[in-house]
Design a protein around this motif. Structure first.
Motif, PDB file in Angstrom:
ATOM      1  N   MET A   1       0.841  -1.200   0.000  1.00 16.42           N
ATOM      2  CA  MET A   1       0.000   0.000   0.000  1.00 16.42           C
ATOM      3  C   MET A   1       0.873   1.246   0.000  1.00 16.42           C
ATOM      4  N   THR A   2       0.563   2.172  -0.834  1.00 24.02           N
ATOM      5  CA  THR A   2       1.344   3.400  -0.893  1.00 24.02           C
ATOM      6  C   THR A   2       0.436   4.550  -0.563  1.00 24.02           C
ATOM      7  N   SER A  31      -1.099   1.813  -7.386  1.00 29.80           N
ATOM      8  CA  SER A  31      -1.442   0.424  -7.068  1.00 29.80           C
ATOM      9  C   SER A  31      -1.543   0.184  -5.569  1.00 29.80           C
ATOM     10  N   LEU A  33      -1.593  -3.080  -4.690  1.00 26.61           N
ATOM     11  CA  LEU A  33      -1.098  -4.457  -4.582  1.00 26.61           C
ATOM     12  C   LEU A  33       0.164  -4.454  -3.726  1.00 26.61           C
ATOM     13  N   CYS A  34       0.585  -5.650  -3.301  1.00 28.57           N
ATOM     14  CA  CYS A  34       1.793  -5.718  -2.486  1.00 28.57           C
ATOM     15  C   CYS A  34       2.975  -5.173  -3.287  1.00 28.57           C
ATOM     16  N   ALA A  35       3.892  -4.541  -2.578  1.00 31.77           N
ATOM     17  CA  ALA A  35       5.098  -4.055  -3.236  1.00 31.77           C
ATOM     18  C   ALA A  35       5.826  -5.240  -3.860  1.00 31.77           C
ATOM     19  N   GLY A  36       6.189  -5.110  -5.119  1.00 32.64           N
ATOM     20  CA  GLY A  36       6.950  -6.158  -5.780  1.00 32.64           C
ATOM     21  C   GLY A  36       6.090  -7.188  -6.487  1.00 32.64           C
ATOM     22  N   ASP A  40       1.951  -5.690 -11.017  1.00 36.13           N
ATOM     23  CA  ASP A  40       2.265  -4.283 -11.289  1.00 36.13           C
ATOM     24  C   ASP A  40       3.193  -4.137 -12.500  1.00 36.13           C
ATOM     25  N   SER A  41       4.104  -5.088 -12.661  1.00 35.74           N
ATOM     26  CA  SER A  41       4.995  -5.034 -13.817  1.00 35.74           C
ATOM     27  C   SER A  41       4.208  -5.230 -15.100  1.00 35.74           C
ATOM     28  N   ALA A  44       2.615  -2.123 -16.019  1.00 34.39           N
ATOM     29  CA  ALA A  44       3.593  -1.214 -16.635  1.00 34.39           C
ATOM     30  C   ALA A  44       3.846  -1.609 -18.090  1.00 34.39           C
ATOM     31  N   SER A 190       6.430 -11.611 -16.074  1.00 36.45           N
ATOM     32  CA  SER A 190       6.298 -10.195 -15.691  1.00 36.45           C
ATOM     33  C   SER A 190       7.665  -9.529 -15.553  1.00 36.45           C
ATOM     34  N   GLY A 191       8.684 -10.324 -15.254  1.00 38.41           N
ATOM     35  CA  GLY A 191      10.019  -9.758 -15.046  1.00 38.41           C
ATOM     36  C   GLY A 191      10.805  -9.596 -16.333  1.00 38.41           C
ATOM     37  N   VAL A 219       4.721 -12.019  -4.611  1.00 41.45           N
ATOM     38  CA  VAL A 219       5.836 -11.913  -3.649  1.00 41.45           C
ATOM     39  C   VAL A 219       5.422 -12.309  -2.254  1.00 41.45           C
ATOM     40  N   ASN A 223       6.517 -16.845  -3.498  1.00 45.27           N
ATOM     41  CA  ASN A 223       7.839 -16.467  -3.994  1.00 45.27           C
ATOM     42  C   ASN A 223       8.922 -17.120  -3.134  1.00 45.27           C
ATOM     43  N   TYR A 231      10.312 -15.527  -8.590  1.00 46.05           N
ATOM     44  CA  TYR A 231      11.222 -14.811  -9.493  1.00 46.05           C
ATOM     45  C   TYR A 231      12.449 -15.662  -9.809  1.00 46.05           C
TER      46      TYR A 231
END
Ligand SMILES: Cc1cc2nc3c(=O)[nH]c(=O)nc-3n(C[C@H](O)[C@H](O)[C@H](O)COP(=O)(O)OP(=O)(O)OC[C@H]3O[C@@H](n4cnc5c(N)ncnc54)[C@H](O)[C@@H]3O)c2cc1C
Ligand SMILES: Cc1ncc(C[n+]2csc(CCOP(=O)(O)OP(=O)(O)O)c2C)c(N)n1
Ligand code: SF4
Ligand code: SF4
Ligand code: SF4
Ligand SMILES: [Mg+2]
Lengths: 351, 668
Positions: A1-2, A31, A33-36, A40-41, A44, A190-191, A219, A223, A231
Motif C-alpha cells: 500500500m502506498t 497500485s 497491490l503488495c510491493a513487488g 504491477d509489472s 507497466a 512479468s520480469g 511476492v 515467492n 522470481y
C-alpha cells in the motif's frame, strides 16, 4: 500500500507518442497491490505497449473478474472503459461486449484462480468462440487475494509457503487454448518486459482471441524457494522460444538475422511480428509442433516463454457469426427494424 | 528509405546488430550504439562504420571462442560501482548544499522551518555561514540556480528567503553560542580588516582558545556589509546583531586602526596574521572632462560608504550611474532615496550580460529606473567647470568563433544624458601598497599575492589571506567559507601540523523509515509555485534609505515555500544483495531514474537508460552486477526523493536515508 499519490512531475525529456501523449498519460491510480507484485509489472508493460502504439485510451475496454490480478486494471489506462465482473465471469462479459461493439480494444485481465478454477468453463468457451480480445492471465500459481491457497496452475511439486504439498497436477492454460482454437497463444514473464511488451503489441494488432499467460510472481504467498512461480525459479528455468519484435505497419524491419534464424509473421493489418528463433524446432505456425514443444519442456522442468502459437488468418467471432461491420451499438432504428410488412408476415406465420 | 540496422529510442537513432548464437555468451543478444542524432539521413550515413565495427567484434568473439580460457579476459571498461562511502557522492546529490561555498545543510534547516523550529534552523545556518540574518537578505545565493527544482519544476526553492525566516522568527540563542575555553591557549592572531572573512576566522579561533585581535580602519566592524550594502537591503539592527555576537565572544577590536605596514605588524608578537582587507578600491574612469567635473563624479563604493557613515545626505536631481553590477544597482536605488528624481543606469554590455544579480536588477526596475544597454561612456560634458552631462557611443556585442565578445560601435549618433551627478560603479580592485615587497609575500599576476587555494596561506607561512583580499571581489558567503578554511589552516600552522592534511567532513546516514510506507520526512511533492516575497509600499520605501524593501515571508508563506523543498539529502540507498529484480521500483519512479541494464563504459551506459542521462553534471549511481548480470543504474539528475521506489520495493533493497554533511570546522 502506498500513501502518497505518484507525483505528476515527469522527466523533462520524457518521450511523446504520435498522439502527443507521454507514457505517464497512460497510467492509472496508484497500485494497492503488495510491493513487488508481478501484476504491477504487467500493468507497466500494458502502459508501455499502448503508449508505443499511440492507442487512444478511450478506445480500450478493460475487463476483469476477481482477484489481485483482476484489480490491476484500476492501475493502468485510467481513461479507458472498465468492467469488473463477478469471479470468473470476465469472458462472458468480454464476449457480450465484443458483439455489442467490436470497435473497441478489449483487454481482459484475469488471474489463474479466476480463469483456471471458478472461470474455467467461461475460459474454454471464449477460446473456442474467438472474440477479438486479449485475454491476459496474470498467473502466480496461487489465490493471492484470498491469502495464498493453491490455484489450479500451481505445479504438482511446488509446495506452499508453509510447507504443504500440492496434491493435484497443474492446468496448462496455453496448451488448452491452442487445442481449443485460440489463434494467438503466448507465455510471458512479468520480469521480462523486453519480451512482454512486443508480445502485447503484437496481440493488440492480432485479430482473434489472444491468450497471454504471464507468469507473475506473488511476492507475498508464492515467492519462496519451494515455489515454481518465484522470481528466482522462473529466471533459472525460463526457456524463451523466440525473441519477438513487433514492427508496426509501414515501418521496416531493422534487425538483421542470419538465414533460418528468423520467422516473420504478417498480421492481418499488415504489421509484422518478427520472431527470432531461439530453439531449432520452433515453429509457431504449426499447432502440432507448438503442443509438442510445450509437452517436451514440461517434462524437462522448463518454463517455455515467447509466442507459442499463432494463426494469423483464423476467423474471429465477428466473422464466424457474420456480424454487421457497423457495431450493434451504432445501428439505428432503421437498421434494426425490418419494417411493418415483414413483421406482419412473421406474425402471420406464428398464428 | 533504408533503415536496416537502425532503430529509434527516445527520438535518437541507434544501430543494432544481432549477435549469432555462438557469440552471445561473450557479447549478449545484440550490439547497439547510439548515433546521437535525431536526423534519419545522418543516421543512415553514419551507420555503416559502426555495423562494420560490430561485425569485427562478433568475428573476434567467435575466434576467441576457440582460444584457451586464459586469453578470454575482456578488455571492456565498465563503469565502476559507485563508492557511496565517499562523502562527496551523496553530498553532490544535495545540489544546493554542494553549490553553497560554505556547504550549508540547506534541506536540513528547511525541514526545521516546516516544523516551526526556527531557532534550530538558525543555528544550523549559523554554524555553516555565521551570518544567516545578513545572508538571508543579501546572499549571492549560488544554491538557487543549482536547486533540483530548476530541473523538475522550473523555479528554485527560495532558499535565501527561507534563511532570512530563520533569523526573523528565531528565539533566544544566547545559550547555544559555544562556550569559550576557560583559559586561552596563549597564541595570538592578528586579523586585518573587519569584514565577514576576518569575523569568521575570529569566531572559529576564539572557540579554540586563541586570542584574536582585529584591526579595522573604520570605526565599526562589518566591512562592505556595513559601508556598502545599503540599509534598505540590510537593516543595521540585523548587521549589528550578527557582527556583535562575534565581537562579544571575546574578540579584541582596534577600530580606527589602519594597518599601513605589514613589516611593522610582523614585529609584534602575533603567531599568525590573517589579511581580510577586501578589495577596497573602486575603479575610476579617466575620460575627457573627468578632472573638470570631479566635484560631481563619485566612485560608487566610496560614495556608498559616505552615505553609510551619513557624510552624504543628498544628491542632484538628475543622476547617471555607470556600470551593470550590484554596486551600480545599489547606487541607483540609493540615489532615488537621497532625492534624485531622474536616475538612469548605463551599461557597456548588452542587458543580458549585466553582472548584477537577476533579483537586484529586478528590484531596480521595479523602482522604475531605466537601464540603457550598449552605452559606452566617451566624455563627461561640463559647463562652466561643472558637470552638465555625459556622452555615450552606442555599440553592439559581436562574438568571434571562440565566443570572445567585443563591443563594436554601431555608428549611430552619440547619446547624451544631461545630469547633475554621476556614480562610477565599474569594478573594484585590491590595494596592497601597505604590504612591503621584502617580507616573504610573493605577488603574481595583477599584483595580487600568491595564495594557496586550499590552505589560504601566502608564501610567508605566517600570513593568510581570505575573502575579497585573496583573489578579488566575491561576496559574503565566499568570505565566510574562506574564513572557516583559513581558521583550520591557522590552527594547523600554530600546532605544527601539515596544512594540506584537511579534516574530513562530518557525515551521517540515517534511515527515515518509521514503519510500512511511513517516513520521518514529508515525501509528498508540493506542486506549489515559488512564492513571491512581499515588498514594502514604495510610497514609503523610496523616501527613506532605512526602510527595508523586502518584508520577508510570514510564517504561512515560509511553511509553503519550505514544503517545496524536495529533501535532496534524503538519499536513495541501494542494497544489491536484497534486490530480487522485480522491477517495481522502475515502474513506480515518476521521473524514470531507475534502470536495470548491462553495465558499459559511461558514455554508452548513459545513452542506454530508459531516458538517456544527458546531464553530465549529475552522477549515475552504479550497483554491483545483480544475478541476471544486469546492474542497477540510477540517474540522480531528476530524482524527486519521493521515496516511492523504497515504498514499492518488496525487500527493502531501497531505503531512504538522510545524509547529513557537515563541512569540517576547526573546532569539529
Ligand atoms: C556595493 C556593494 C554591494 C554588495 N552587495 C553584496 C550583497 O548583496 N551580497 C553579497 O554577498 N556581497 C555583496 N557585496 C560584496 C561583499 O560585501 C564582499 O564580498 C564582502 O564584504 C567581502 O568580505 P571581506 O571580509 O573579504 O572584506 P570587506 O567586507 O571588504 O572588509 C574589509 C575590511 O577591511 C578594512 N580594511 C581594508 N584595508 C585595511 C587596512 N589596511 N587596515 C585595516 N583595515 C583595513 C576595510 O575598512 C573593511 O572594513 C557587495 C559589495 C559592494 C561593493
Ligand atoms: C464467487 C466467488 N467465489 C470465491 C471468491 C473468493 N475469491 C476471491 S479472489 C479468489 C481467487 C483469486 O485468485 P486469482 O484469480 O489467481 O487472483 P490473484 O489474487 O492470485 O491475482 C477467490 C477464490 C469470490 N470472490 N467470489
Ligand atoms: S497477495 Fe500476491 S498476488 Fe496479491 S498483490 Fe500481493 S503479491 Fe500480488
Ligand atoms: S529541492 Fe531542496 S534540497 Fe533539493 S536542491 Fe532545492 S533546496 Fe536543496
Ligand atoms: S523494487 Fe526492490 S527488489 Fe524490486 S527491482 Fe527494485 S530494488 Fe530490486
Ligand atoms: Mg493467482
Amino acid at each position: 500500500m502506498t500513501y502518497i499519490v505518484k507525483p505528476k512531475n515527469h522527466h523533462p525529456n520524457l518521450e511523446r507518442n504520435e498522439l502527443g501523449l507521454t507514457r505517464r498519460d497512460y497510467e492509472g491510480a496508484i497500485s494497492t497491490l503488495c510491493a513487488g507484485c508481478g501484476h504491477d509489472s504487467i500493468s507497466a508493460a500494458i502502459i508501455d505497449a499502448c503508449f508505443q502504439l499511440s492507442i487512444p485510451s478511450y478506445q480500450v475496454a478493460k475487463l476483469s473478474g476477481i482477484g489481485c490480478s483482476s484489480k490491476a486494471p484500476a492501475y493502468f489506462l485510467n481513461q479507458s472503459h472498465g468492467f469488473n465482473s463477478v469471479h470468473g465471469r470476465m469472458p462472458s462479459i468480454a464476449t457480450g461486449a465484443n458483439v455489442a461493439n467490436h470497435e473497441l480494444l478489449y483487454l481482459g485481465v484475469s488471474g489463474d484462480g479466476d480463469s483456471a478454477s471458478i472461470g474455467i468453463g467461461q475460459f474454454i468457451h471464449a477460446a473456442r468462440r474467438q472474440p477479438n480480445m486479449i485475454y491476459i492471465v496474470e498467473n502466480n500459481g496461487t489465490y493471492g487475494l484470498t491469502k495464498g491457497q493453491f490455484s489450479a496452475t500451481n505445479d504438482l511439486e511446488s509446495k506452499s509457503k508453509y510447507g504443504e504439498d500440492n496434491l493435484f497436477p497443474a492446468i496448462d492454460l496455453c496448451g488448452m487454448a491452442i487445442q481449443l482454437g485460440a489463434s494467438f497463444v503466448a507465455r510471458g514473464f512479468s520480469g521480462d518486459k523486453d519480451q512482454l511488451v512486443p508480445l502485447l503489441k503484437a496481440a493488440i494488432n492480432h485479430k482473434g482471441f489472444c491468450l497471454l499467460d504471464i507468469i507473475s510472481p506473488c511476492v507475498t504467498f508464492n515467492n519462496h524457494n519451494t515455489s515454481t512461480k518465484s522470481y528466482d525459479h522462473i529466471r533459472e528455468h525460463n526457456e524463451s522460444v523466440s525473441r519477438p519484435d513487433f514492427v508496426p505497419l509501414g515501418k521496416e524491419i531493422t534487425a538483421e538475422y542470419s538465414e533460418g534464424e528468423n520467422i516473420d509473421v504478417a498480421l492481418h493489418d499488415g504489421s509484422i511480428l518478427s520472431l527470432e528463433k531461439l530453439s531449432d524446432d520452433y515453429n509457431p505456425l504449426d499447432k502440432k509442433s507448438a503442443l509438442e514443444n510445450l509437452i517436451k519442456s514440461e517434462k524437462e522442468g522448463k518454463v517455455t516463454t515467447g509466442l507459442l502459437y499463432i494463426d494469423p488468418n483464423a476467423k474471429d467471432l465477428k466473422e464466424t457469426i457474420n456480424m454487421t461491420d457497423k457495431p450493434l451499438n451504432k445501428l439505428e432504428d432503421g437498421d434494426l427494424c425490418p419494417g411493418n410488412k415483414y413483421i406482419s408476415s412473421l406474425n402471420d406465420k406464428l398464428r | 528509405m533504408d533503415t536496416r540496422y537502425l532503430f529509434k529510442r527516445h527520438n535518437t537513432w541507434w544501430v543494432k546488430v544481432a549477435v549469432p548464437k555462438d557469440a552471445r555468451d561473450a557479447l549478449g543478444f545484440d550490439l547497439r550504439q547510439s548515433l546521437k542524432t535525431h536526423d534519419l539521413a545522418k543516421a543512415q550515413e553514419k551507420r555503416w562504420e559502426i555495423v562494420e565495427l560490430f561485425r569485427d567484434q562478433i568475428k573476434n568473439a567467435q575466434n576467441e571462442l576457440s582460444l584457451p580460457l586464459a586469453n578470454k579476459d575482456s578488455v571492456q571498461t565498465f563503469m565502476p560501482v559507485t563508492d557511496t562511502s565517499n562523502p562527496q557522492y551523496y553530498h553532490k546529490v544535495v545540489d544546493c548544499q554542494y553549490a553553497c561555498p560554505a556547504h550549508t545543510p540547506v534541506p536540513e534547516y528547511i525541514r526545521q522551518i516546516s516544523q516551526g523550529n526556527y531557532t534550530d534552523a538558525y543555528m544550523i545556518n549559523w554554524e555553516s555561514n555565521v551570518f544567516p540574518g545578513i545572508l538571508g537578505r543579501t546572499c549571492d545565493r549560488p544554491c538557487e540556480p543549482a536547486c533540483r527544482r530548476t530541473r523538475t519544476h522550473e523555479k528554485a526553492v527560495a532558499i535565501c528567503r527561507l534563511k532570512r525566516v530563520t533569523y526573523d522568527y528565531k528565539g533566544n540563542i544566547e545559550d547555544r553560542i559555544p562556550k569559550l575555553p576557560e583559559k586561552t591557549n596563549g597564541k595570538r592572531i592578528a586579523l586585518i580588516g573587519g569584514g565577514p572573512a576576518s569575523l569568521t576566522v575570529a569566531r572559529d579561533l576564539i572557540v579554540m582558545g586563541y586570542e584574536c585581535v582585529l584591526f579595522e580602519k573604520d570605526p565599526f566592524a562589518g566591512g562592505l556589509m556595513r559601508t556598502n550594502i545599503p540599509s534598505f537591503r540590510l537593516p543595521e539592527e540585523v548587521l549589528n546583531e550578527e557582527v556583535d555576537r562575534i565581537i562579544n565572544m571575546g574578540l579584541e577590536t582596534r577600530f580606527n586602526s589602519e594597518i599601513t605596514s605589514m613589516k611593522e605588524l610582523l614585529k609584534e608578537d602575533f603567531d599568525a596574521i590573517f589579511v581580510g582587507t577586501g578589495a577596497p578600491r573602486g575603479r575610476d574612469l579617466n575620460i575627457e572632462g573627468r578632472e573638470e567635473a570631479k566635484k560631481n563624479i563619485h566612485i560608487g563604493i566610496d560614495w556608498l560608504t559616505s552615505i553609510a557613515f551619513e557624510h552624504t545626505k543628498s544628491i542632484g536631481k538628475k543622476v547617471v550611474v555607470l556600470g551593470g553590477g550590484n554596486t551600480a544597482m545599489d547606487c541607483c536605488r540609493s540615489s532615488l532615496r537621497l532625492g534624485a528624481e531622474d536616475v538612469k543606469v548605463a551599461v557597456r554590455s548588452p542587458f543580458s550580460q549585466m553582472k548584477a544579480s537577476e533579483w537586484e536588477i529586478e528590484d531596480a526596475m521595479n523602482e522604475h529606473i531605466p537601464i540603457f544597454e550598449n552605452h559606452v561612456p566617451k566624455r563627461f560634458i561640463t559647463n562652466e567647470n561643472k558637470l552638465a552631462g555625459i556622452e555615450f557611443e552606442k555599440v553592439e556585442a559581436v562574438f568571434d568563433e571562440n565566443g570572445k565578445r567585443s563591443l563594436v560601435p554601431t555608428g549611430e549618433d552619440p547619446v547624451i544624458f544631461e545630469c547633475d551627478d554621476i556614480c562610477i560603479a565599474i569594478g573594484q580592485d585590491n590595494a596592497f601598497e601597505w604590504i612591503e615587497k621584502d617580507i616573504g609575500i610573493e605577488f603574481g599576476e595583477w599584483d595580487m599575492p600568491i595564495v594557496d587555494k586550499v590552505t589560504f596561506q601566502s608564501t610567508n607561512p605566517k600570513i593568510f589571506f581570505g575573502g575579497d583580499a585573496a583573489w578579488g571581489p566575491e561576496n559574503i558567503i565566499w568570505a565566510a567559507a574562506h574564513g572557516h578554511q583559513a581558521a583550520i589552516s591557522i590552527h594547523k600552522f600554530c600546532s605544527g601540523e601539515d596544512l594540506f592534511d584537511r579534516p574530513m567532513p562530518g557525515t551521517n546516514l540515517v534511515t527515515q523509515k518509521m514503519g510500512i510506507h511511513e517516513w520521518s520526512y514529508d515525501n509528498d511533492i508540493s506542486q506549489a509555485k515559488r512564492n513571491l516575497v512581499p515588498h514594502a509600499d514604495q510610497s514609503i520605501s523610496l523616501k527613506n534609505l532605512k526602510v527595508e524593501v523586502e518584508l520577508g515571508f510570514d510564517e504561512q508563506l515560509a511553511f509553503e515555500e519550505a514544503q517545496r523543498c524536495l529533501n535532496c539529502d534524503v538519499q536513495t540507498v541501494f542494497a544489491e544483495d536484497l534486490c530480487i529484480e522485480c522491477d517495481a521500483c522502475v515502474d513506480i519512479c515518476p521521473t524514470d531514474c531507475i534502470n536495470f541494464v548491462n553495465n558499459a563504459p559511461e558514455e554508452d551506459l548513459r545513452n542506454s537508460l530508459r531516458i538517456p542521462a544527458l546531464n553530465l553534471d549529475q552522477p549515475l549511481l552504479v550497483s554491483e552486477d545483480l544475478p541476471t548480470k544486469r546492474a542497477m543504474i540510477k540517474d540522480e539528475d531528476v530524482c524527486l526523493h519521493c521515496g516511492l521506489c523504497a515504498e514499492r520495493c518488496p525487500t527493502g533493497a531501497w531505503d531512504m536515508q538522510t545524509f547529513l554533511y557537515e563541512e569540517a570546522k576547526v573546532y569539529s
